[in-house]
Scaffold this motif. Structure first.
Motif, PDB file in Angstrom:
ATOM      1  N   TYR A 125       0.824  -1.212   0.000  1.00 26.66           N
ATOM      2  CA  TYR A 125       0.000   0.000   0.000  1.00 26.66           C
ATOM      3  C   TYR A 125       0.861   1.266   0.000  1.00 26.66           C
ATOM      4  O   TYR A 125       0.341   2.371  -0.132  1.00 26.66           O
ATOM      5  CB  TYR A 125      -0.932   0.010   1.216  1.00 26.66           C
ATOM      6  N   ASN A 128       0.149   5.243   1.287  1.00 28.22           N
ATOM      7  CA  ASN A 128      -1.281   5.502   1.218  1.00 28.22           C
ATOM      8  C   ASN A 128      -1.768   5.741   2.640  1.00 28.22           C
ATOM      9  O   ASN A 128      -2.542   4.973   3.192  1.00 28.22           O
ATOM     10  CB  ASN A 128      -1.941   4.239   0.642  1.00 28.22           C
ATOM     11  N   HIS A 131      -5.808   6.522   4.728  1.00 28.35           N
ATOM     12  CA  HIS A 131      -7.004   5.689   4.796  1.00 28.35           C
ATOM     13  C   HIS A 131      -6.792   4.444   5.616  1.00 28.35           C
ATOM     14  O   HIS A 131      -5.680   3.981   5.797  1.00 28.35           O
ATOM     15  CB  HIS A 131      -7.387   5.217   3.386  1.00 28.35           C
ATOM     16  N   GLN A 137      -8.190  -0.747  -3.172  1.00 25.73           N
ATOM     17  CA  GLN A 137      -7.660   0.571  -3.510  1.00 25.73           C
ATOM     18  C   GLN A 137      -6.362   0.486  -4.312  1.00 25.73           C
ATOM     19  O   GLN A 137      -5.716  -0.561  -4.358  1.00 25.73           O
ATOM     20  CB  GLN A 137      -7.478   1.397  -2.253  1.00 25.73           C
ATOM     21  N   GLU A 138      -6.031   1.609  -4.932  1.00 22.95           N
ATOM     22  CA  GLU A 138      -4.815   1.681  -5.749  1.00 22.95           C
ATOM     23  C   GLU A 138      -3.593   1.468  -4.877  1.00 22.95           C
ATOM     24  O   GLU A 138      -3.536   1.964  -3.750  1.00 22.95           O
ATOM     25  CB  GLU A 138      -4.694   3.078  -6.373  1.00 22.95           C
TER      26      GLU A 138
END
Ligand code: NAD
Length: 319
Positions: A125, A128, A131, A137-138
């Motif tokens: 991740y 990121n 969140h 998710q990207e």
């Protein structure tokens, strides 16, 4: 069931061995003992349903045969830990990517297509940070991570390989994004924070907090991790899934240090250490890391049994 565990002498792997041996499965461990230790398997060495081979997944000439024997393969063998990732970038990429590819190729070429459980990481991740991290998710691999980037890249590549072999050759894959896993048998010398804090607290030495301590992590007890992983693999059957495996209780590293001091009844103080001083290079640490566990819970009904306090107490007892 016939269970093959690469990296099974290591921290997470040896707890998976315990789980499957308790169930009466046939368990075969392959490990080169680069970070794993044989003592982690001592309880099973004499059992007729247990087998251990000291071998490198990149070169072992029996890999095809054992992959052909297995119903489920946990592929955990990898170069791990921030210190090693920084010191041995080529080895990280070679072992983690080529090892995974060799294993998937063996699964493809055997007659029966075993289920493959791949050890990915929350590191995919990247930064990121804002969140709660959800599987859909990207992914944002970032050069802000410095050389640690190599580890994230290796795990993203493993995920891509798993998805590709699943779609093209029908190999069912469970891609497990482990968040910080802690508990008995984890060793601190490669950069893992909880065993280091516990060892320092028990000796009343300063607790060394790297990078400010405001960064948060979510720690899952390994004894919960392996139950979750097995439940996920069982419920996935012949399907392929990417899933977060961890605990969603979030704690800052400074609060973790205070908690360890308190549980140990220690007189340790907290000592701040810059990342450059700790690791020999600058990078921007990931500020926040907390998993969304709705997929794991929805598919398996999984619930944690161990609190962070219980895990820390158990580690203090054996220190
Ligand atoms: P570990 O170092 O205890 O386990 C890795 C094992 O793989 C060791 O026993 C090591 O000897 C073995 N190994 C390494 N290279 C090998 C090779 N070429 N051939 C055969 N064996 C080899 O670490 P761990 O924490 O148990 O990690 C297990 C897996 O989970 C790894 O793939 C790691 O990237 C992943 N993971 C762990 C965490 C965590 O918090 N512990 C988080 C995210 C992902």
């Amino acid at each position: 069931m016939h269970i093959l565990i690469t990296g099974g002498a290591g921290f997470i792997g040896s707890h998976l061995v315990d789980l499957h041996m308790a169930r009466g499965d046939q368990v075969h461990v392959v490990d080169d003992l680069s970070t794993g230790v044989r003592a982690n398997l001592a309880a099973h060495e004499d059992q007729p349903n247990f087998r251990f081979d000291e071998a490198d997944v990149l070169t072992w000439d029996q890999l095809d045969r054992v992959v052909g024997w297995a119903d489920r393969i946990y592929h955990l063998a990898a170069v791990v830990g921030v210190y090693r990732v920084i010191a041995e970038p080529t080895k990280v990429l070679a072992t983690n990517i080529a090892g995974c590819e060799r294993l998937l190729r063996a699964a493809r070429d055997g007659g029966w297509k075993p289920q493959v459980v791949l050890a990915s990481s929350s590191e995919v991740y990247g930064h990121n940070d804002e969140h709660i991290l959800h599987e859909d998710q990207e992914l944002t691999v970032s050069t802000r991570a410095g050389t640690r980037w190599g580890y994230s890249v290796s795990k993203i590549a493993d995920e891509a390989l798993g998805l590709s072999y699943s779609q093209r050759f029908g190999i069912p894959a469970v891609i497990s994004r482990f968040f910080n896993t802690v508990g008995p048998r984890q060793i601190g010398r490669y950069g893992m924070v909880v065993p280091r804090f516990v060892a320092q607290a028990v000796r009343n030495e300063p607790i060394t907090v790297f990078g400010g301590g405001a960064q948060t992590r979510s720690f899952c007890d390994v004894r919960d991790t392996v139950v979750a992983l097995d439940a996920m693999a069982t419920s996935s059957g012949r399907e392929t899934h990417i899933v977060n495996v961890g605990n969603d209780r979030e704690i800052s590293i400074r609060d973790l240090a205070d908690l360890v001091i308190q549980r140990a009844g220690s007189s340790s103080t907290i000592k701040d250490v810059a990342l450059r001083e700790a690791y020999g290079e600058d990078f921007e640490d990931i500020r926040r890391r907390r998993p969304d566990l709705s997929k794991l819970r929805g598919m398996t009904g999984f619930e944690h049994r161990f609190t962070l306090e219980q895990t820390i107490d158990d580690l203090i007892d054996v220190e």
